[in-house]
Scaffold this motif. Structure first.
Motif, PDB file in Angstrom:
ATOM      1  N   ARG B  64       0.848  -1.203   0.000  1.00  0.00           N
ATOM      2  CA  ARG B  64       0.000   0.000   0.000  1.00  0.00           C
ATOM      3  C   ARG B  64       0.876   1.242   0.000  1.00  0.00           C
ATOM      4  NH1 ARG B  64      -5.227   0.087   2.679  1.00  0.00           N
ATOM      5  NH2 ARG B  64      -4.697  -1.922   3.568  1.00  0.00           N
ATOM      6  N   ILE B  65       0.327   2.311  -0.518  1.00  0.00           N
ATOM      7  CA  ILE B  65       1.018   3.607  -0.421  1.00  0.00           C
ATOM      8  C   ILE B  65       0.093   4.568   0.332  1.00  0.00           C
ATOM      9  CG2 ILE B  65       1.980   5.568  -1.664  1.00  0.00           C
ATOM     10  CD1 ILE B  65       2.668   3.760  -3.924  1.00  0.00           C
ATOM     11  N   VAL B  66       0.621   5.163   1.411  1.00  0.00           N
ATOM     12  CA  VAL B  66      -0.169   6.094   2.220  1.00  0.00           C
ATOM     13  C   VAL B  66       0.442   7.481   2.110  1.00  0.00           C
ATOM     14  CG1 VAL B  66      -0.980   6.646   4.539  1.00  0.00           C
ATOM     15  CG2 VAL B  66      -0.751   4.257   3.845  1.00  0.00           C
ATOM     16  N   GLU B  67      -0.381   8.461   1.752  1.00  0.00           N
ATOM     17  CA  GLU B  67       0.141   9.825   1.665  1.00  0.00           C
ATOM     18  C   GLU B  67      -0.484  10.677   2.767  1.00  0.00           C
ATOM     19  OE1 GLU B  67       0.566   9.919  -3.159  1.00  0.00           O
ATOM     20  OE2 GLU B  67       0.146  11.784  -2.114  1.00  0.00           O
ATOM     21  N   ILE B  68       0.384  11.269   3.583  1.00  0.00           N
ATOM     22  CA  ILE B  68      -0.113  12.129   4.651  1.00  0.00           C
ATOM     23  C   ILE B  68       0.635  13.444   4.616  1.00  0.00           C
ATOM     24  CG2 ILE B  68      -0.318  12.418   7.154  1.00  0.00           C
ATOM     25  CD1 ILE B  68      -0.570   9.553   7.522  1.00  0.00           C
ATOM     26  N   ASP B  69      -0.071  14.539   4.416  1.00  0.00           N
ATOM     27  CA  ASP B  69       0.511  15.865   4.640  1.00  0.00           C
ATOM     28  C   ASP B  69       1.866  16.050   3.949  1.00  0.00           C
ATOM     29  OD1 ASP B  69       1.351  17.753   7.676  1.00  0.00           O
ATOM     30  OD2 ASP B  69       0.738  18.383   5.669  1.00  0.00           O
ATOM     31  N   GLY B  70       2.004  15.550   2.738  1.00  0.00           N
ATOM     32  CA  GLY B  70       3.258  15.745   2.007  1.00  0.00           C
ATOM     33  C   GLY B  70       4.257  14.618   2.192  1.00  0.00           C
ATOM     34  N   ALA B  71       3.978  13.684   3.096  1.00  0.00           N
ATOM     35  CA  ALA B  71       4.891  12.553   3.288  1.00  0.00           C
ATOM     36  C   ALA B  71       4.303  11.332   2.590  1.00  0.00           C
ATOM     37  CB  ALA B  71       5.056  12.262   4.784  1.00  0.00           C
ATOM     38  N   VAL B  72       5.185  10.548   1.956  1.00  0.00           N
ATOM     39  CA  VAL B  72       4.724   9.347   1.272  1.00  0.00           C
ATOM     40  C   VAL B  72       5.259   8.136   2.021  1.00  0.00           C
ATOM     41  CG1 VAL B  72       4.786   8.022  -0.851  1.00  0.00           C
ATOM     42  CG2 VAL B  72       4.673  10.508  -0.947  1.00  0.00           C
ATOM     43  N   ILE B  73       4.358   7.315   2.565  1.00  0.00           N
ATOM     44  CA  ILE B  73       4.765   6.138   3.342  1.00  0.00           C
ATOM     45  C   ILE B  73       4.366   4.904   2.556  1.00  0.00           C
ATOM     46  CG2 ILE B  73       4.451   4.909   5.508  1.00  0.00           C
ATOM     47  CD1 ILE B  73       3.527   7.674   6.657  1.00  0.00           C
ATOM     48  N   LYS B  74       5.340   3.999   2.396  1.00  0.00           N
ATOM     49  CA  LYS B  74       5.060   2.800   1.604  1.00  0.00           C
ATOM     50  C   LYS B  74       5.034   1.555   2.482  1.00  0.00           C
ATOM     51  CE  LYS B  74       6.296   2.413  -3.228  1.00  0.00           C
ATOM     52  NZ  LYS B  74       7.342   2.113  -4.186  1.00  0.00           N
ATOM     53  N   ILE B  75       4.020   0.728   2.269  1.00  0.00           N
ATOM     54  CA  ILE B  75       3.995  -0.583   2.919  1.00  0.00           C
ATOM     55  C   ILE B  75       4.268  -1.592   1.824  1.00  0.00           C
ATOM     56  CG2 ILE B  75       2.619  -2.197   4.252  1.00  0.00           C
ATOM     57  CD1 ILE B  75       0.888   0.163   5.135  1.00  0.00           C
ATOM     58  N   GLU B  76       5.398  -2.311   1.936  1.00  0.00           N
ATOM     59  CA  GLU B  76       5.818  -3.169   0.838  1.00  0.00           C
ATOM     60  C   GLU B  76       6.533  -4.391   1.387  1.00  0.00           C
ATOM     61  OE1 GLU B  76       7.424  -1.252  -3.097  1.00  0.00           O
ATOM     62  OE2 GLU B  76       9.129  -1.914  -1.886  1.00  0.00           O
ATOM     63  N   ASP B  77       6.090  -5.588   0.972  1.00  0.00           N
ATOM     64  CA  ASP B  77       6.749  -6.832   1.393  1.00  0.00           C
ATOM     65  C   ASP B  77       6.859  -6.950   2.914  1.00  0.00           C
ATOM     66  OD1 ASP B  77       9.103  -6.449  -1.323  1.00  0.00           O
ATOM     67  OD2 ASP B  77       7.153  -7.446  -1.271  1.00  0.00           O
ATOM     68  N   GLY B  78       5.832  -6.514   3.619  1.00  0.00           N
ATOM     69  CA  GLY B  78       5.853  -6.638   5.070  1.00  0.00           C
ATOM     70  C   GLY B  78       6.723  -5.607   5.773  1.00  0.00           C
ATOM     71  N   LYS B  79       7.235  -4.624   5.006  1.00  0.00           N
ATOM     72  CA  LYS B  79       8.069  -3.592   5.618  1.00  0.00           C
ATOM     73  C   LYS B  79       7.476  -2.220   5.331  1.00  0.00           C
ATOM     74  CE  LYS B  79      12.053  -6.485   4.901  1.00  0.00           C
ATOM     75  NZ  LYS B  79      13.292  -6.713   4.223  1.00  0.00           N
ATOM     76  N   VAL B  80       7.766  -1.283   6.202  1.00  0.00           N
ATOM     77  CA  VAL B  80       7.227   0.064   6.053  1.00  0.00           C
ATOM     78  C   VAL B  80       8.372   1.065   6.034  1.00  0.00           C
ATOM     79  CG1 VAL B  80       5.621   1.760   7.009  1.00  0.00           C
ATOM     80  CG2 VAL B  80       5.250  -0.676   7.398  1.00  0.00           C
ATOM     81  N   PHE B  81       8.240   2.080   5.195  1.00  0.00           N
ATOM     82  CA  PHE B  81       9.265   3.127   5.217  1.00  0.00           C
ATOM     83  C   PHE B  81       8.702   4.419   4.620  1.00  0.00           C
ATOM     84  CE2 PHE B  81      10.349   2.879   0.655  1.00  0.00           C
ATOM     85  CZ  PHE B  81       9.838   1.626   0.334  1.00  0.00           C
ATOM     86  N   PHE B  82       9.343   5.518   4.972  1.00  0.00           N
ATOM     87  CA  PHE B  82       9.005   6.805   4.379  1.00  0.00           C
ATOM     88  C   PHE B  82       9.725   6.863   3.041  1.00  0.00           C
ATOM     89  CE2 PHE B  82       6.905   9.819   7.278  1.00  0.00           C
ATOM     90  CZ  PHE B  82       6.918   9.101   8.459  1.00  0.00           C
ATOM     91  N   GLU B  83       8.972   6.876   1.960  1.00  0.00           N
ATOM     92  CA  GLU B  83       9.653   6.945   0.676  1.00  0.00           C
ATOM     93  C   GLU B  83      10.146   8.354   0.399  1.00  0.00           C
ATOM     94  OE1 GLU B  83       9.094   5.036  -3.633  1.00  0.00           O
ATOM     95  OE2 GLU B  83       7.456   6.336  -2.957  1.00  0.00           O
ATOM     96  N   SER B  84       9.307   9.332   0.744  1.00  0.00           N
ATOM     97  CA  SER B  84       9.732  10.715   0.560  1.00  0.00           C
ATOM     98  C   SER B  84       8.957  11.608   1.514  1.00  0.00           C
ATOM     99  CB  SER B  84       9.508  11.166  -0.884  1.00  0.00           C
ATOM    100  OG  SER B  84       8.117  11.140  -1.163  1.00  0.00           O
ATOM    101  N   ASN B  85       9.520  12.780   1.747  1.00  0.00           N
ATOM    102  CA  ASN B  85       8.896  13.711   2.674  1.00  0.00           C
ATOM    103  C   ASN B  85       9.469  15.089   2.392  1.00  0.00           C
ATOM    104  OD1 ASN B  85       7.604  14.921   4.799  1.00  0.00           O
ATOM    105  ND2 ASN B  85       8.249  13.399   6.301  1.00  0.00           N
TER     106      ASN B  85
END
Lengths: 168, 126
Positions: B64-85
């Motif tokens: 999944r890709i979650v976008e909050i307030d200019g930050a892009v958070i990716k949920i991928e392969d059981g891991k989560v990270f801030f892709e960009s901010n």
């Protein structure tokens, strides 16, 4: 306050600020708390404790913490920098007053360094509401190392300062 | 010269008490590391993203890709990270990928908290 004392404290404060600047150039140890530092500048508060007493040390401590955040442009960091500095320094003062005959300044500084980083981690954890305590795994040993370095530096500095330097 | 300075001039750099104190402090500093090695880390089941007081929980099993307030958070392969901010320090992005229960990535300026939630055994879920 004599001119000599004023100059001495001012000198210590500016040296502490330079150390703060150098510290910020290092890779961020506290990625969860922007502005959190290693605590190298405590070297100068510790030296001030020996040259100008408890109050002298507090003066250097307070001014260097406030000004370092003014320079960094990050007043929010005061939330953890100030308590960390005050708690760390107060404990060091107590240790010096009570045990200086038995314990060297090196171990006192180590305790101060560890306490400084611990306080920063605890406060950052409370502020963000996230459980950050697992991070003490590397912040505490780094505090230990910083304290060790500061303690050894303080010992040799104080041992070789000329008599004239201590004049009020 | 202050009394403590006089005392210091007379003293040696290390005494026995120094050694004891340093050893005790060193052990206390390394204790958390031992605990981390002994207690196995729990794999996370879901991620809780909190922003300005509201939390949403997403399962880690679905990309999944979650976008909050200019930050892009990716949920991928059981891991989560801030892709960009677009925050100034980007500490959140530097945190990298988190996946163990209890791990977290935070954007302090924007009050975005990303926490991995396990099944509650090690106190990772609140």
């Amino acid at each position: 306050m004599t001119a000599k004392k004023l100059t001495r404290l001012a000198l210590f404060t500016s040296l502490a600020l330079i150390l703060s600047l150098v510290e910020s150039a290092l890779p961020p140890l506290f990625w969860f708390a922007p502005g959190a530092k290693l605590g190298l500048a405590n070297l100068l508060s510790l030296i001030a404790l020996f040259t100008d007493g408890v109050v002298g040390g507090y003066v250097v401590l307070a001014i260097r913490i406030l000004l370092s955040q003014v320079f960094a442009g990050n007043f929010f960091a005061l939330v953890y920098a100030l308590p960390a500095g005050v708690i760390s320094y107060t404990v060091q003062v107590l240790l010096v007053k009570l045990f200086i005959k038995k314990i060297g300044v090196v171990s006192i500084s180590i305790v101060g360094g560890v306490l400084h980083n611990l306080t920063q981690t605890v406060i950052a954890s409370l502020i963000t509401g996230v459980n950050l305590y697992s991070l003490v795994i590397y912040t505490l040993p780094m505090g230990f190392a910083a304290g060790l370095f500061v303690g050894i530096s303080a010992y040799f500095t104080l041992k070789h300062l000329p008599e004239k330097f201590y004049e009020k | 010269m202050t009394p403590q300075a006089e005392q210091l001039k007379k003293s040696k750099i290390f005494t026995v008490f120094d050694g004891i104190l340093i050893t005790v402090v060193l052990i206390l500093c390394l204790l958390p590391l031992f605990f981390q090695l002994i207690v196995p880390t729990k794999k996370g089941k879901s991620v809780k993203i909190t922003h300005n007081g509201t939390s949403t929980i997403y399962s880690l099993s679905q990309n999944r890709i979650v976008e909050i307030d200019g930050a892009v958070i990716k949920i991928e392969d059981g891991k989560v990270f801030f892709e960009s901010n677009d925050c100034p320090t980007k500490q959140c992005v530097h945190t990298g990928k988190i996946y163990n229960a209890g791990d977290s990535a935070i954007c302090m300026p924007k009050d975005i908290r990303v926490e991995i939630v396990g099944d509650g055994f090690d106190g990772s879920s609140k």
